[in-house]
Design a protein around this motif. Structure first.
Motif, mmCIF file in Angstrom:
data_model
loop_
_atom_site.group_PDB
_atom_site.id
_atom_site.type_symbol
_atom_site.label_atom_id
_atom_site.label_comp_id
_atom_site.label_asym_id
_atom_site.label_seq_id
_atom_site.Cartn_x
_atom_site.Cartn_y
_atom_site.Cartn_z
ATOM 1 N N LEU A 29 48.462 -36.414 -6.128
ATOM 2 C CA LEU A 29 49.593 -35.748 -6.761
ATOM 3 C C LEU A 29 49.153 -34.702 -7.784
ATOM 4 O O LEU A 29 49.654 -33.578 -7.786
ATOM 5 C CB LEU A 29 50.484 -36.801 -7.421
ATOM 6 N N LEU A 30 48.230 -35.065 -8.671
ATOM 7 C CA LEU A 30 47.829 -34.135 -9.741
ATOM 8 C C LEU A 30 47.239 -32.860 -9.159
ATOM 9 O O LEU A 30 47.563 -31.740 -9.603
ATOM 10 C CB LEU A 30 46.837 -34.820 -10.680
ATOM 11 N N ALA A 31 46.359 -33.004 -8.161
ATOM 12 C CA ALA A 31 45.749 -31.823 -7.544
ATOM 13 C C ALA A 31 46.805 -30.967 -6.858
ATOM 14 O O ALA A 31 46.751 -29.737 -6.904
ATOM 15 C CB ALA A 31 44.689 -32.268 -6.539
ATOM 16 N N THR A 32 47.781 -31.624 -6.229
ATOM 17 C CA THR A 32 48.858 -30.898 -5.549
ATOM 18 C C THR A 32 49.659 -30.075 -6.538
ATOM 19 O O THR A 32 50.034 -28.928 -6.269
ATOM 20 C CB THR A 32 49.785 -31.886 -4.818
ATOM 21 N N ILE A 33 49.935 -30.650 -7.710
ATOM 22 C CA ILE A 33 50.711 -29.952 -8.736
ATOM 23 C C ILE A 33 49.997 -28.679 -9.184
ATOM 24 O O ILE A 33 50.600 -27.608 -9.268
ATOM 25 C CB ILE A 33 50.964 -30.876 -9.940
ATOM 26 N N PHE A 34 48.688 -28.782 -9.420
ATOM 27 C CA PHE A 34 47.959 -27.620 -9.923
ATOM 28 C C PHE A 34 47.705 -26.571 -8.834
ATOM 29 O O PHE A 34 47.522 -25.397 -9.138
ATOM 30 C CB PHE A 34 46.635 -28.056 -10.556
ATOM 31 N N ARG A 35 47.720 -26.995 -7.579
ATOM 32 C CA ARG A 35 47.558 -26.027 -6.491
ATOM 33 C C ARG A 35 48.844 -25.254 -6.231
ATOM 34 O O ARG A 35 48.797 -24.130 -5.737
ATOM 35 C CB ARG A 35 47.115 -26.736 -5.210
ATOM 36 N N SER A 36 49.967 -25.866 -6.564
ATOM 37 C CA SER A 36 51.254 -25.227 -6.319
ATOM 38 C C SER A 36 51.829 -24.700 -7.628
ATOM 39 O O SER A 36 52.237 -25.472 -8.500
ATOM 40 C CB SER A 36 52.230 -26.228 -5.684
ATOM 41 N N ARG A 37 51.863 -23.374 -7.772
ATOM 42 C CA ARG A 37 52.396 -22.775 -8.999
ATOM 43 C C ARG A 37 53.875 -23.090 -9.166
ATOM 44 O O ARG A 37 54.367 -23.283 -10.276
ATOM 45 C CB ARG A 37 52.173 -21.273 -8.979
ATOM 46 N N VAL A 38 54.592 -23.152 -8.032
ATOM 47 C CA VAL A 38 56.024 -23.465 -8.079
ATOM 48 C C VAL A 38 56.232 -24.880 -8.614
ATOM 49 O O VAL A 38 57.060 -25.114 -9.506
ATOM 50 C CB VAL A 38 56.654 -23.323 -6.675
ATOM 51 N N LEU A 39 55.476 -25.832 -8.063
ATOM 52 C CA LEU A 39 55.608 -27.222 -8.498
ATOM 53 C C LEU A 39 55.175 -27.377 -9.954
ATOM 54 O O LEU A 39 55.791 -28.139 -10.717
ATOM 55 C CB LEU A 39 54.770 -28.127 -7.591
ATOM 56 N N LEU A 40 54.140 -26.656 -10.347
ATOM 57 C CA LEU A 40 53.650 -26.737 -11.722
ATOM 58 C C LEU A 40 54.720 -26.265 -12.703
ATOM 59 O O LEU A 40 54.919 -26.881 -13.758
ATOM 60 C CB LEU A 40 52.378 -25.905 -11.874
ATOM 61 N N ARG A 41 55.412 -25.163 -12.364
ATOM 62 C CA ARG A 41 56.473 -24.670 -13.247
ATOM 63 C C ARG A 41 57.590 -25.706 -13.393
ATOM 64 O O ARG A 41 58.133 -25.888 -14.483
ATOM 65 C CB ARG A 41 57.040 -23.353 -12.718
ATOM 66 N N ARG A 42 57.913 -26.372 -12.302
ATOM 67 C CA ARG A 42 58.957 -27.383 -12.375
ATOM 68 C C ARG A 42 58.525 -28.588 -13.196
ATOM 69 O O ARG A 42 59.308 -29.161 -13.953
ATOM 70 C CB ARG A 42 59.352 -27.826 -10.953
ATOM 71 N N VAL A 43 57.258 -28.978 -13.038
ATOM 72 C CA VAL A 43 56.749 -30.124 -13.796
ATOM 73 C C VAL A 43 56.701 -29.810 -15.290
ATOM 74 O O VAL A 43 56.773 -30.714 -16.121
ATOM 75 C CB VAL A 43 55.356 -30.536 -13.270
ATOM 76 N N CYS A 44 56.584 -28.532 -15.630
ATOM 77 C CA CYS A 44 56.595 -28.133 -17.041
ATOM 78 C C CYS A 44 58.009 -27.949 -17.585
ATOM 79 O O CYS A 44 58.199 -27.896 -18.804
ATOM 80 C CB CYS A 44 55.815 -26.827 -17.232
#
Length: 375
Positions: free
Chosen positions: A171-186
């Motif tokens: 999960l963590l690696a997936t979040i950082f690979r996906s800029r879209v997902l990272l913005r949502r997680v933030c």
């Protein structure tokens, strides 16, 4: 001492939510629900027999640390059982039953003054819910995400027979690979901090509205029900973003007006207070729906749980707000208004999910808001 007990209670949720979310995404929604319910009932019951304040706090923490994932488990379970057409209604019903429970809590507290008996009456019936493990089927979406096709087919065949129809990296690696997902997680965690802080803050501070503190609490909890069902009409008509931001901004506006409204206008203050709680109740219903729709099935409970876990900062802080009145009577109201305003504006940074199906893959989640993401 009362303030500390409330904060300790919510601090336990910081430990519960990531554990429960991982457990749910790894071993299934049904088992996570049953285990969380049993732990909640067990430690809640044991807490009634505390012999001193420190023991009470210890079991208060253990109860939420090992059982506070109950609500998120139940919500994710329910949300994955229905399609887009009934997702909002399902969320509103879940949150309304929560409000009914809060109203019952106020009524029980008013009738049963002994805290030991009150705790026992509230928690012993929860053991019955743990038996749902043997009654409910596992979430089909979760089974598919784990490639458990044999169990999926068995459940779908049972459903089809009942309905008289036919079936067809880390999960963590997936979040950082996906800029879209990272913005949502933030972004989503701040929504949760603001909503939980204001939601619990309104309930806690309601007892200061007048001398009828039990009635104040019951009214403040009761207004959540129309707020939850108001979300049904707006979420599916004007969209997730306008509903969520509108609820935040309505609550913020009510708090700003309350700051400048003299204490002598008690009726108007009560009306504004209830309107503010109405607004944040719309937010809570919309937030579960919207957050669930922003994340893919494989990581949905983990990321919903992460957002909710960070949101517990709000519930830990909320019991402390009455103490701020010692410095300035309007301080809690100012905080509620400011948090609501910022969170309401932050909503516009994310895509609209009205009319989309709940994403099963990361690619589908990243495509939200685009034409090909719609049904």
């Amino acid at each position: 001492m009362r303030v500390l007990a409330g904060s300790i209670n919510r601090a336990g949720a910081l430990f519960a939510l990531p554990i429960t979310s991982y457990f749910s995404d790894r071993f299934g929604r049904r088992l996570a629900l049953a285990v969380s319910t049993f732990n909640f009932a067990l430690f809640g019951t044991v807490r009634a027999f505390s012999t001193n304040y420190k023991t009470y706090l210890a079991f208060q923490f253990l109860q939420t640390a090992l059982g506070a994932g109950l609500y998120s488990s139940a919500y994710i379970f329910a949300a994955e059982l229905v399609g887009p057409k009934y997702r909002v209604l399902t969320g509103a019903i879940c949150h309304s039953t929560y409000a009914v429970g809060a109203m019952l809590l106020g009524a029980v507290a008013a009738v049963i003054q002994s805290w030991r008996y009150m705790i026992l009456i509230l928690h012993i019936p929860c053991f019955v819910v743990a038996s749902y493990y043997w009654v409910l089927d596992e979430s089909v979406r979760w089974l598919l995400s784990k490639q458990k096709y044999a169990q999926t087919i068995t459940i779908l065949e049972t459903v089809a027979k009942t309905n008289n129809t036919k079936t067809g990296p880390g999960l963590l690696a997936t979040i950082f690979r996906s800029r879209v997902l990272l913005r949502r997680v933030c972004t989503t965690p701040f929504w949760w901090i603001a909503s939980i802080f204001v939601y619990h803050g309104f309930s806690i501070n309601s007892i200061t509205l007048s001398d009828a503190m039990y009635l104040n609490y019951i009214l403040t909890c009761g207004v959540e029900i129309p707020g939850n069902f108001a979300a049904i009409f707006t979420l599916d008509r004007i969209g997730r973003k306008p509903t969520l931001s509108g609820g935040f901004l309505l609550c913020a506006a009510c708090n700003v007006i309350l700051i400048f409204l003299p204490n002598g206008y008690k009726i108007w203050r009560l009306i504004l207070y209830l309107m503010g709680k109405f607004g944040i109740s719309v937010v809570v219903t919309a937030l579960y729906v919207y957050t669930s729709e922003l994340y893919p099935t494989e990581y949905r409970h983990s990321l919903l749980g992460f957002s909710s876990m960070i949101g517990r900062i709000g519930s830990i802080s909320a019991p402390l707000t009455p103490a701020l009145m010692l410095y300035w009577n309007g301080m809690p109201t100012l905080l509620f208004g400011g948090m609501g305003l910022f969170a309401g504006l932050l909503v516009f940074t994310q895509p609209e999910t009205l009319g989309t199906r709940m994403p099963d893959t990361l690619a589908e989640a990243e495509a939200l808001g685009k034409m090909n993401a719609r049904n």
